[in-house]
Write a protein that holds these residues in place. Structure first.
Motif, short mmCIF file in Angstrom:
data_model
loop_
_atom_site.label_atom_id
_atom_site.label_comp_id
_atom_site.label_asym_id
_atom_site.label_seq_id
_atom_site.Cartn_x
_atom_site.Cartn_y
_atom_site.Cartn_z
N THR A 28 0.71 -1.20 0.01
CA THR A 28 0.08 -0.14 -0.09
C THR A 28 0.97 1.09 0.09
OG1 THR A 28 -1.99 -1.06 1.22
CG2 THR A 28 -1.92 1.24 1.17
N VAL A 29 0.69 2.20 -0.82
CA VAL A 29 1.30 3.54 -0.94
C VAL A 29 0.22 4.44 -0.60
CG1 VAL A 29 2.38 5.06 -2.30
CG2 VAL A 29 2.92 2.64 -2.69
N VAL A 30 0.68 5.42 0.62
CA VAL A 30 -0.17 6.29 1.00
C VAL A 30 0.64 7.81 0.40
CG1 VAL A 30 -1.02 7.49 3.12
CG2 VAL A 30 -0.41 4.97 3.04
N ALA A 31 -0.41 8.38 -0.36
CA ALA A 31 0.09 9.68 -0.96
C ALA A 31 -1.14 10.41 -1.68
CB ALA A 31 0.97 9.31 -2.01
N PRO A 81 3.34 12.44 -8.38
CA PRO A 81 4.08 11.43 -9.34
C PRO A 81 5.16 10.26 -8.87
CG PRO A 81 4.98 13.57 -9.56
CD PRO A 81 3.63 13.73 -8.56
N THR A 82 5.51 10.96 -7.76
CA THR A 82 6.53 9.88 -7.02
C THR A 82 5.85 8.68 -6.44
OG1 THR A 82 6.16 10.85 -4.89
CG2 THR A 82 8.00 11.75 -6.27
N PRO A 136 0.06 -2.61 -6.30
CA PRO A 136 0.07 -1.97 -4.84
C PRO A 136 -1.27 -1.21 -4.80
CG PRO A 136 2.16 -1.94 -6.05
CD PRO A 136 1.30 -2.63 -7.06
N ILE A 137 -1.70 -1.14 -3.75
CA ILE A 137 -2.95 -0.14 -3.49
C ILE A 137 -2.52 1.21 -3.19
CG2 ILE A 137 -4.74 0.37 -1.87
CD1 ILE A 137 -4.58 -2.86 -1.06
N TRP A 138 -3.12 2.14 -3.86
CA TRP A 138 -3.01 3.68 -3.70
C TRP A 138 -3.94 4.13 -2.51
CZ3 TRP A 138 -0.86 7.05 -8.03
CH2 TRP A 138 -0.45 8.50 -7.50
N GLU A 139 -3.38 4.26 -1.43
CA GLU A 139 -4.43 4.88 -0.29
C GLU A 139 -4.10 6.73 -0.34
OE1 GLU A 139 -4.23 5.02 4.26
OE2 GLU A 139 -4.48 3.22 3.44
N SER A 140 -5.30 7.17 -0.91
CA SER A 140 -5.12 8.65 -0.85
C SER A 140 -5.12 9.43 0.38
CB SER A 140 -6.44 8.98 -1.97
OG SER A 140 -6.32 10.33 -2.09
N ARG A 158 2.88 15.34 -0.18
CA ARG A 158 3.68 14.21 -1.24
C ARG A 158 3.43 13.08 -0.26
NH1 ARG A 158 6.99 17.74 1.47
NH2 ARG A 158 8.85 16.87 2.66
N MET A 159 4.26 11.77 -1.07
CA MET A 159 4.17 10.79 -0.45
C MET A 159 4.31 10.58 0.91
SD MET A 159 5.52 6.90 -2.28
CE MET A 159 7.23 7.45 -2.28
N ARG A 160 3.38 9.92 1.70
CA ARG A 160 3.55 9.91 3.14
C ARG A 160 4.10 8.61 3.52
NH1 ARG A 160 3.71 12.30 7.99
NH2 ARG A 160 2.18 11.64 9.66
#
Length: 338
Positions: free
Chosen positions: A197-200, A205-206, A222-226, A232-234
């Motif tokens: 999971t990516v939190v951003a 774009p990163t 990967p899941i994109w958790e808004s 920026r990416m958290r």
């Protein structure tokens, strides 16, 4: 510094040669030519970044500032700096007006350092197609910055469609430290990673490239958790088949690393100046295959690294496109035929 106003390309070349002679050994040993395409309002910012990069990679900087292509009379102004405020490098800042701005190659080509690589950096919104710009075709490496676009993630997807080996983007450079920390964590991981999971923010774009990199390396989606709480990416989280979890959370210039069964660790995650990011990209002049794989995974396009490295110049006249759009507007949705 030498200033030339309403001049010609030949006069710029002569003035640069004269300034090099007077500077002695300052301008010797150039490793590359760095072409910088930039708007007038950001010239000083680009100069500062290029100066930092040139300290690590001696080069000739050729700045291309295009203005007012509709002006009837062509005009070329230039500043030549050898040493001085830009440090131990040489720079030519060219300002082109009128139709000359559409043919920047006529001024730039004679200014390239012979027999060394050429890198073109667009400090501003990336072009829709690098192939339509001769300054991209002539370069061995091409550096864009999707973060400067109105829709950064869409700009990266366009970079994938337009990709040729040698392309890169500063959004990729900005996750070097993230990728280093994640890769280091795999030294002690034996179980397979099954979920990420990516939190951003959705516009980061990163984060988009981080998802692409994880997908390409791990074979997962990967899941994109808004989030809107951080610009920026958290952070990101990896889950393994044995139930272990690894988490990286950014806290200003540090990151908290958490892993199941271990104590939290604080690791450096500093946001670097633009010049340092540019210098990193100038360290390599071959194609970045890992970036190509990540970009392809992001856009759902395979085989980017197998594309031919050579680009072909396809010139398009923006004035023609503007007139066509004006015709559509003026005639209620259709272009007039005469």
């Amino acid at each position: 510094m030498i200033g030339l106003w309403d001049t010609t390309g030949n006069e710029v070349v002569k003035a640069l040669a004269a300034e090099r002679r007077s500077a002695g050994g300052v301008a010797s040993g150039m490793a590359l030519t760095l072409i910088v395409v930039v708007e007038e309002k950001r010239v000083r910012e680009a100069e500062a970044a290029a100066t930092i990069a040139a300290a690590a990679h001696p080069c000739r900087i050729v700045m291309v500032v295009r203005s007012d292509i509709e002006r009837e009379r062509n005009r070329l102004d230039a500043e030549i700096v050898v040493g001085g405020r830009l440090g131990p490098c040489e720079a030519v800042v060219t300002r082109m007006y009128g139709r000359l701005a559409l043919h920047a190659e006529s001024v730039v080509l004679p200014l390239l350092v012979p027999d060394v690589p050429v890198v073109t950096w667009w400090h501003g919104e990336p072009p829709a197609e690098i192939a339509t710009d001769f300054l991209g075709v002539v370069a061995d490496r091409r550096i864009t910055d999707a973060a400067q676009a109105a829709n950064p993630v869409a700009a990266l997807e366009q970079r994938a469609r337009d990709y040729a080996p040698g392309d890169t983007d500063l959004a990729w450079t900005r996750i070097t430290l993230w990728r280093t920390l994640v890769a280091g964590a795999f030294d002690t991981i034996e179980a397979k990673v099954t979920e990420a999971t990516v939190v951003a923010p959705r516009t980061d774009p990163t984060a988009a490239l981080m998802r692409g990199w994880l997908a390409a390396r791990l074979g997962i989606d990967p899941i994109w958790e808004s989030t809107t709480e951080f610009p920026r990416m958290r952070g990101l989280q990896l889950r393994c088949a044995n139930g272990d979890e690894l988490t990286l959370i950014r806290e200003e210039n540090m990151a908290t690393f958490r892993r199941t069964g271990q104590e939290d660790r604080m690791l450096p995650l500093v946001r670097r100046p633009l010049g340092d990011e540019l210098a990193e990209e100038l360290r390599r002049l071959d194609a970045d295959q890992v970036y190509a794989e990540a970009l392809g995974a992001l856009a759902g396009i395979s085989g980017l690294q197998q594309r031919p490295a050579q680009r072909v110049h396809l010139w398009k006249d923006p004035a023609t496109a503007q007139r066509a759009e004006a015709g559509i507007t003026a005639h209620g949705g259709t272009t007039a035929n005469h």
